[in-house]
Design a protein around this motif. Structure first.
Motif, PDB file in Angstrom:
ATOM      1  N   GLN A   1      -8.454  -8.928  11.818  1.00  0.00           N
ATOM      2  CA  GLN A   1      -8.405  -7.509  12.200  1.00  0.00           C
ATOM      3  C   GLN A   1      -7.131  -7.187  12.971  1.00  0.00           C
ATOM      4  N   GLN A   2      -6.724  -8.110  13.839  1.00  0.00           N
ATOM      5  CA  GLN A   2      -5.495  -7.857  14.610  1.00  0.00           C
ATOM      6  C   GLN A   2      -4.267  -7.853  13.709  1.00  0.00           C
ATOM      7  N   LEU A   3      -4.264  -8.744  12.723  1.00  0.00           N
ATOM      8  CA  LEU A   3      -3.143  -8.772  11.774  1.00  0.00           C
ATOM      9  C   LEU A   3      -3.090  -7.475  10.964  1.00  0.00           C
ATOM     10  N   LEU A   4      -4.268  -6.994  10.577  1.00  0.00           N
ATOM     11  CA  LEU A   4      -4.326  -5.727   9.818  1.00  0.00           C
ATOM     12  C   LEU A   4      -3.825  -4.570  10.673  1.00  0.00           C
ATOM     13  N   GLY A   5      -4.258  -4.551  11.920  1.00  0.00           N
ATOM     14  CA  GLY A   5      -3.800  -3.502  12.840  1.00  0.00           C
ATOM     15  C   GLY A   5      -2.288  -3.565  13.015  1.00  0.00           C
ATOM     16  N   HIS A   6      -1.758  -4.786  13.090  1.00  0.00           N
ATOM     17  CA  HIS A   6      -0.314  -4.964  13.259  1.00  0.00           C
ATOM     18  C   HIS A   6       0.433  -4.492  12.002  1.00  0.00           C
ATOM     19  N   LEU A   7      -0.174  -4.738  10.848  1.00  0.00           N
ATOM     20  CA  LEU A   7       0.432  -4.277   9.587  1.00  0.00           C
ATOM     21  C   LEU A   7       0.510  -2.750   9.579  1.00  0.00           C
ATOM     22  N   ASP A   8      -0.567  -2.108  10.024  1.00  0.00           N
ATOM     23  CA  ASP A   8      -0.566  -0.635  10.114  1.00  0.00           C
ATOM     24  C   ASP A   8       0.496  -0.144  11.096  1.00  0.00           C
ATOM     25  N   ALA A   9       0.615  -0.859  12.218  1.00  0.00           N
ATOM     26  CA  ALA A   9       1.598  -0.455  13.231  1.00  0.00           C
ATOM     27  C   ALA A   9       3.025  -0.600  12.703  1.00  0.00           C
TER      28      ALA A   9
ATOM     29  N   LEU B   1     -14.660  -4.152   3.705  1.00  0.00           N
ATOM     30  CA  LEU B   1     -14.013  -3.059   2.963  1.00  0.00           C
ATOM     31  C   LEU B   1     -12.852  -2.464   3.747  1.00  0.00           C
ATOM     32  N   GLU B   2     -12.924  -2.548   5.073  1.00  0.00           N
ATOM     33  CA  GLU B   2     -11.823  -2.024   5.894  1.00  0.00           C
ATOM     34  C   GLU B   2     -10.552  -2.829   5.650  1.00  0.00           C
ATOM     35  N   VAL B   3     -10.724  -4.134   5.442  1.00  0.00           N
ATOM     36  CA  VAL B   3      -9.579  -4.996   5.129  1.00  0.00           C
ATOM     37  C   VAL B   3      -8.893  -4.499   3.861  1.00  0.00           C
ATOM     38  N   PHE B   4      -9.699  -4.287   2.821  1.00  0.00           N
ATOM     39  CA  PHE B   4      -9.135  -3.853   1.536  1.00  0.00           C
ATOM     40  C   PHE B   4      -8.603  -2.429   1.627  1.00  0.00           C
ATOM     41  N   ASN B   5      -9.255  -1.629   2.439  1.00  0.00           N
ATOM     42  CA  ASN B   5      -8.786  -0.244   2.618  1.00  0.00           C
ATOM     43  C   ASN B   5      -7.374  -0.242   3.208  1.00  0.00           C
ATOM     44  N   THR B   6      -7.172  -1.077   4.228  1.00  0.00           N
ATOM     45  CA  THR B   6      -5.852  -1.167   4.867  1.00  0.00           C
ATOM     46  C   THR B   6      -4.804  -1.653   3.872  1.00  0.00           C
ATOM     47  N   LEU B   7      -5.148  -2.701   3.114  1.00  0.00           N
ATOM     48  CA  LEU B   7      -4.187  -3.262   2.151  1.00  0.00           C
ATOM     49  C   LEU B   7      -3.835  -2.243   1.068  1.00  0.00           C
ATOM     50  N   LEU B   8      -4.849  -1.524   0.581  1.00  0.00           N
ATOM     51  CA  LEU B   8      -4.593  -0.526  -0.468  1.00  0.00           C
ATOM     52  C   LEU B   8      -3.778   0.644   0.095  1.00  0.00           C
ATOM     53  N   ARG B   9      -4.032   0.982   1.356  1.00  0.00           N
ATOM     54  CA  ARG B   9      -3.255   2.064   1.977  1.00  0.00           C
ATOM     55  C   ARG B   9      -1.783   1.655   2.080  1.00  0.00           C
ATOM     56  N   GLN B  10      -1.541   0.407   2.451  1.00  0.00           N
ATOM     57  CA  GLN B  10      -0.157  -0.088   2.537  1.00  0.00           C
ATOM     58  C   GLN B  10       0.507  -0.107   1.163  1.00  0.00           C
ATOM     59  N   LEU B  11      -0.283  -0.422   0.153  1.00  0.00           N
ATOM     60  CA  LEU B  11       0.232  -0.440  -1.229  1.00  0.00           C
ATOM     61  C   LEU B  11       0.685   0.958  -1.639  1.00  0.00           C
ATOM     62  N   ARG B  12      -0.154   1.927  -1.324  1.00  0.00           N
ATOM     63  CA  ARG B  12       0.164   3.319  -1.681  1.00  0.00           C
ATOM     64  C   ARG B  12       1.398   3.808  -0.908  1.00  0.00           C
ATOM     65  N   LEU B  13       1.479   3.449   0.372  1.00  0.00           N
ATOM     66  CA  LEU B  13       2.649   3.829   1.178  1.00  0.00           C
ATOM     67  C   LEU B  13       3.926   3.232   0.589  1.00  0.00           C
ATOM     68  N   SER B  14       3.830   1.966   0.186  1.00  0.00           N
ATOM     69  CA  SER B  14       4.995   1.278  -0.375  1.00  0.00           C
ATOM     70  C   SER B  14       5.469   1.959  -1.661  1.00  0.00           C
ATOM     71  N   ILE B  15       4.517   2.400  -2.488  1.00  0.00           N
ATOM     72  CA  ILE B  15       4.872   3.116  -3.722  1.00  0.00           C
ATOM     73  C   ILE B  15       5.608   4.411  -3.366  1.00  0.00           C
ATOM     74  N   ASP B  16       5.093   5.111  -2.359  1.00  0.00           N
ATOM     75  CA  ASP B  16       5.749   6.355  -1.913  1.00  0.00           C
ATOM     76  C   ASP B  16       7.166   6.085  -1.405  1.00  0.00           C
ATOM     77  N   TYR B  17       7.312   5.003  -0.606  1.00  0.00           N
ATOM     78  CA  TYR B  17       8.641   4.681  -0.072  1.00  0.00           C
ATOM     79  C   TYR B  17       9.621   4.403  -1.208  1.00  0.00           C
ATOM     80  N   ALA B  18       9.140   3.619  -2.193  1.00  0.00           N
ATOM     81  CA  ALA B  18      10.020   3.248  -3.304  1.00  0.00           C
ATOM     82  C   ALA B  18      10.437   4.481  -4.107  1.00  0.00           C
TER      83      ALA B  18
END
Length: 782
Positions: free
Chosen positions: A257-265, A298-315
Motif C-alpha cells: 500500500q505504501q508503494l502504491l501511495g508513493h507511485l501516486d505521489a 482491487l485498489e491495487v489494480f485501480n491504482t495501476l490502471l490509473r497510472q496506465l491511463r495517465l501514462s497514455i495521456d502523457y505520451a
C-alpha cells in the motif's frame, strides 16, 4: 577490580556514588588527554555493569550513559569506538525494571552521524561506520521491547536510523573487494559495514509491529527519492527484497500500500522513476504472495490502471499537465512505453499471487475499465480521443492477457461470467486488428487448460495427429452447460472475425487454435456438429466473396477450413469422414496447393488470382459430410442445415457495422438456401434510396413514439384527478371483463369419460367445481 566488584555487590546502594566518581574521573581524564586512565575507567564501568544485575542498576546507568556520551562526543575515533563497544555491552543486558526518564535521542543522532563518517583513512572510516551501525543496533535492542522507554518507532528516530543503514548498504567500498586470498575476503566480508547494516535493518524490520511498519518504510522511500535510486532500480529492488523477507508476513500488504501511495505521489515524475517504483512493486508482490496481499486487492489494480491511463495521456499530449507541449519536462514516448510495459507486467505478477476467485474479480474489474463503443460507456470523439481510446483498449487488454495467462480454472462458467464474456466479445468486433488479436489470445488462454495451444503451431494438414500428443479430457457437465449458454455467441464472433479484411497470419493462427481448443476442451457431439457447420460457412464466405476479401484472406480461410477439418475428422475417428477430408486435401495438393496452410501460412505465401474458377472437387461439401457423419449417429438434419449467424444489437453498437451493412447482411441471410447451390436466388438490390428510406422510416417511428410518451406524461401531470381516475377506472373495467371471459372458459369442466353431458340447448352443462380442483392451462397459471 575484584574488591570493587565485591564491594558493589555487597552494598548495591553505593553503586550510584561509585558510578558518579568514575564518571567524574573519566570526564577529567578525557579533557586532559590521559587516555590510558580513560580506558581503565571504562573497563571498570563495564565490569561493574556486567556483574551488577540488580534493581539498583538504574541509579548506576545514568553515570554510565553520561560517560559513553562523553566518549562519543570526542573527536578521537578510538574513543568513539570504545564508547560504542561499552554501549553495545550495556544494550545486551536485560534490565528487571523499566526506566521512565532515560533518553536515547543523543545516541540515535550520534550513531547515525558515525554511520555517515567520511574520515580520510579508509580503515578508520570503516571502523567508525561499523561502530555507528552497532550502536544503532544496540539502541534498537534496548528500546524496542520496552514500551515505557523512548519510542524508537517515532518518525524523528526512524528518519535517522533507516537512512543511515541504507547509506551503508548502498556504499560498498571498492577496496574491500580487492583481497589477496579467499580466506581474507571471507573475513573482510564479515566485517564490512554493508553486511552489518543489512543484518541490523533485518533485525529492525523483524521487530516492527503492525502500527510501526509505515514509519519504518517511509524513510526508505524518501531516501530512494533523494538519491535518485529508482532509475537503475537494482538497489531499490534489493532494499525491498530485504524489507519483504524481514517483516512479519501478515504485514506485507502495508508495504504494498505504501508503494502504491508513493507511485501516486510520483504521478508527474519521469517515466523511468515511475517504472522503477512499479518494478519494485512487482518484486514485492511476488514475495507478499506467501503472506497476505491484503484486503484492498482491487485498489491495487485501480491504482495501476490509473497510472496506465495517465501514462497514455502523457505520451499523447507530450506534457504532464495535459497542455499540448506546455509541460516543463520533455516526455520521451519510448520511456512512457517502457513504463506501460512495466505496469502490465506488474499487474500480471500481482494477479498470479491471488486465489482464483480474486483473479476472476480482477479480470471483470479490468474489463469494465475498457472503453467500448456501447451505450453505457461513451467513446471520446475526435482524433485525439480515438487515439486515447485505442491505446487504452490495447493496454487494458494486454493487462487482461497477462492475468488470464496465469489463470487456472476448471469451470468455464465461473471463469467467464456472462457480463465479462459479453464485453470481451464486443471488443472482438472492433475495426482494430490488434485489439481483435488480443481478444482471441485472452479467450484461448481461458479455454486452454491442458497446455495444448503450442501443439497447433504451425498450422498444417498433418496426416496423423497422434504425433501431436494432445491431452483430451471428456467434456464435463459444467462445460456442456457453458457451451449451451454461450456456444452460439462464440461461433458468431469467430464467423464475424473470419470476415475481417485486416486479418493477418497471426489472426488465422489464433482462430485455428480457438476452434481446435473448443473441440478438445469443451466439445460434445452437438458442439462438434456446430463447429463443422461453422467452418463450412467460413469456406462459403471465401468461395462467394461478397465482402470483397483479398486473395490472401480467401486462401487463408480455405486453408484454415482444411487444417481444422483434417484434425477434427481424426478426432471423431469416423473412417468415411476422414476419407472424404483426405480426398479433398489430396485433390488440393494436386490442383490448388494455394488452398492449403503449407502454402498460405508461410513468410511468402503462394496465392492464386483465379479463385472463382475452382472446380467442385477442391471444396468440402456439406451434403457429403452430413451423409458420412449421419451414418455414424451424428445429427444429420442439423449437419445439413447451413450455419447462419444470429444478428444482435452488438453489430450496430460496434464501430465496424453500419446500418447499411446490417441490412445487407440480413438480406444475404434470408436469401441463402444451401451451401453448394449452383445458382443463387437473386438478392434484393440495395440502393442509396433504399437505405435513405430505411433510415428515414426508423427516425419517423421513433419521433412518433417519443411524442406519444410526452403526451401521456403531460396528461398525468396536468389533468384533473377526476379525469385520470375515470380513465384508469375505464381501463380497469375493460381488463376485468377480459379476465371474466378467460375464467369462464377455463372453469368449464373437462368432458366426462362416458361422453359430454349436454343441457337442453345442446351446450355443455357447467358444474360448480371447487377452485383447488380446477385445471388451468399452463399459460394462465402464474
Amino acid at each position: 577490580m575484584e574488591k570493587l566488584t565485591f564491594y558493589a555487590l555487597s552494598a548495591p546502594e553505593k553503586l550510584d556514588r561509585i558510578g558518579a566518581y568514575l564518571s567524574e574521573r573519566l570526564i577529567r581524564d578525557v579533557s586532559r588527554h590521559r587516555y590510558g586512565y580513560v580506558c581503565i575507567a571504562m573497563e571498570a564501568l563495564d565490569q561493574l555493569l556486567m556483574a551488577c544485575h540488580c534493581q539498583s542498576i538504574n541509579l548506576f546507568v545514568e553515570s554510565f550513559l553520561k560517560m559513553v556520551a562523553k566518549l562519543l562526543e570526542s573527536e578521537k575515533p578510538n574513543l568513539q569506538i570504545l564508547g560504542t563497544n561499552s554501549f553495545v555491552k550495556f544494550a545486551n543486558i536485560e534490565e528487571d525494571t523499566p526506566s521512565y526518564h532515560r533518553s536515547y535521542d543523543f545516541f540515535v543522532s550520534r550513531f547515525s552521524e558515525m554511520c555517515h563518517s567520511s574520515h580520510d583513512d579508509l580503515d578508520i572510516r570503516t571502523k567508525i561506520r561499523m561502530s555507528g551501525i552497532k550502536g544503532l543496533q544496540g539502541v534498537v535492542r534496548k528500546t524496542v521491547n520496552d514500551e515505557l522507554q523512548a519510542n524508537i518507532w517515532d518518525p524523528q528516530h526512524m528518519d535517522k536510523i533507516v537512512p543511515s543503514l541504507l547509506f551503508n548498504l548502498q556504499h560498498v567500498e571498492e577496496t574491500e573487494s580487492r583481497s589477496p586470498s579467499p580466506l581474507q575476503a571471507t573475513e573482510k566480508e564479515k566485517e564490512s559495514p554493508t553486511e552489518l547494516a543489512e543484518r541490523c535493518l533485518r533485525e529492525l524490520l523483524g521487530r516492527a509491529a503492525y502500527g510501526n511498519i509505515k514509519n519504518a518504510i517511509k524513510p526508505v522511500l524518501i531516501h530512494l527519492d533523494n538519491h535518485s535510486l529508482w532509475e537503475p532500480k537494482i538497489f531499490a529492488t534489493c532494499c525491498f527484497r530485504i524489507i519483504m523477507y524481514s517483516i512479519q508476513p501478515q504485514h506485507s500488504h502495508l508495504v504494498i500500500q505504501q508503494l502504491l501511495g508513493h507511485l501516486d505521489a510520483n504521478s508527474k515524475s519521469a517515466a523511468t522513476v515511475r517504472a522503477g517504483i512499479v518494478e519494485v512493486l512487482s518484486e514485492a508482490a511476488v514475495i507478499a504472495a506467501s503472506g497476505s496481499v491484503g484486503p484492498t486487492v482491487l485498489e491495487v489494480f485501480n491504482t495501476l490502471l490509473r497510472q496506465l491511463r495517465l501514462s497514455i495521456d502523457y505520451a499523447l499530449t507530450g506534457s504532464y499537465d495535459g497542455g499540448a507541449g506546455g509541460g516543463t519536462k520533455i516526455i520521451k514516448e519510448h520511456e512512457e512505453r517502457m513504463f506501460q510495459e512495466a505496469v502490465i507486467k506488474t499487474i500480471g505478477s500481482f494477479a498470479s499471487t491471488l486465489p482464483t476467485y480474486q483473479q476472476s474479480e480482477v479480470m471483470v474489474f479490468i474489463m469494465n475499465k475498457v472503453p467500448l463503443p456501447s451505450t453505457q460507456q461513451p467513446i471520446e470523439a475526435g482524433k485525439a480521443g480515438e487515439n486515447r481510446n485505442r491505446l487504452t483498449q490495447i493496454m487494458l487488454l494486454k493487462s487482461l492477457l497477462q492475468v488470464s495467462v496465469g489463470f487456472q480454472c476448471s469451470n468455464m462458467l465461473t471463469a467467464l461470467p456472462s457480463a465479462f464474456l459479453d464485453r470481451l466479445l464486443s471488443a472482438a468486433l472492433m475495426e482494430d486488428a490488434e485489439i481483435r488479436l488480443f481478444v482471441l489470445e485472452i479467450l484461448i488462454s481461458f479455454i486452454d487448460r491442458h497446455g495444448n495451444r503450442q501443439k497447433f503451431s504451425p498450422i498444417s494438414t498433418i496426416s496423423d495427429i497422434s504425433v501431436l500428443k494432445l491431452k483430451v479430457d471428456k467434456c464435463s457437465r459444467q462445460d456442456t452447460v457453458f457451451m449451451k449458454k454461450h456456444g452460439q455467441q462464440l461461433y458468431r464472433h469467430i464467423y464475424l472475425i473470419c470476415k475481417e479484411e485486416s486479418n493477418v497470419q497471426a489472426h488465422y493462427e489464433a482462430l485455428y487454435s480457438m476452434l481446435m481448443l473448443i473441440s478438445i476442451e469443451l466439445a460434445n457431439e452437438e458442439v462438434m456438429v456446430d463447429l463443422i457447420r461453422l467452418v463450412l460457412a467460413v469456406q462459403e464466405v471465401a468461395q462467394i466473396n461478397e465482402d470483397n476479401l483479398t486473395a490472401y484472406n480467401r486462401c487463408a480461410l480455405f486453408a484454415l477450413g482444411a487444417a481444422y477439418l483434417n484434425l477434427i475428422s481424426q478426432l471423431t475417428t469416423v473412417p468415411t469422414f476422414c476419407q472424404h477430408i483426405h480426398e479433398v486435401i489430396q485433390m488440393r495438393q494436386k490442383e490448388a496447393p494455394y488452398l492449403l496452410p503449407e502454402d498460405v501460412f508461410v513468410e511468402r505465401p503462394r496465392l492464386s488470382k483465379s479463385l472463382d474458377r475452382l472446380g467442385p472437387e477442391v471444396f468440402f461439401w456439406q451434403s457429403k459430410i452430413s451423409e458420412v457423419l449421419g451414418g455414424s449417429g451424428y445429427n444429420s438434419d442439423r449437419l445439413s442445415t447451413p450455419y447462419i449467424p444470429q444478428l444482435t444489437d452488438e453489430d450496430r453498437l460496434s464501430k465496424r457495422k453500419s446500418i447499411g451493412e446490417t441490412i445487407s447482411l440480413q438480406v444475404e441471410v434470408e436469401s441463402r438456401n444451401s451451401p453448394e447451390r449452383e445458382q443463387r436466388a437473386p438478392a434484393e438490390e440495395i440502393t442509396y434510396e433504399t437505405l435513405k428510406k430505411a433510415i428515414a422510416d426508423s427516425v419517423a417511428v421513433e419521433e412518433q413514439e417519443r411524442e406519444r410518451r410526452r403526451q401521456v406524461v403531460e396528461k398525468f401531470q396536468k389533468a384533473p384527478f377526476e379525469e385520470i381516475a375515470a380513465h384508469c377506472g375505464a381501463r380497469a373495467t375493460l381488463l376485468q371483463s377480459k379476465l371474466n371471459q378467460i375464467f369462464e372458459i377455463t372453469i368449464r369442466p373437462p368432458p366426462s369419460p362416458s361422453g359430454t353431458i349436454t343441457a337442453a340447448y345442446g351446450q355443455p352443462q357447467n358444474h360448480s367445481i371447487p377452485v383447488y380442483e380446477m385445471k388451468f392451462p399452463d399459460l394462465c397459471v402464474y
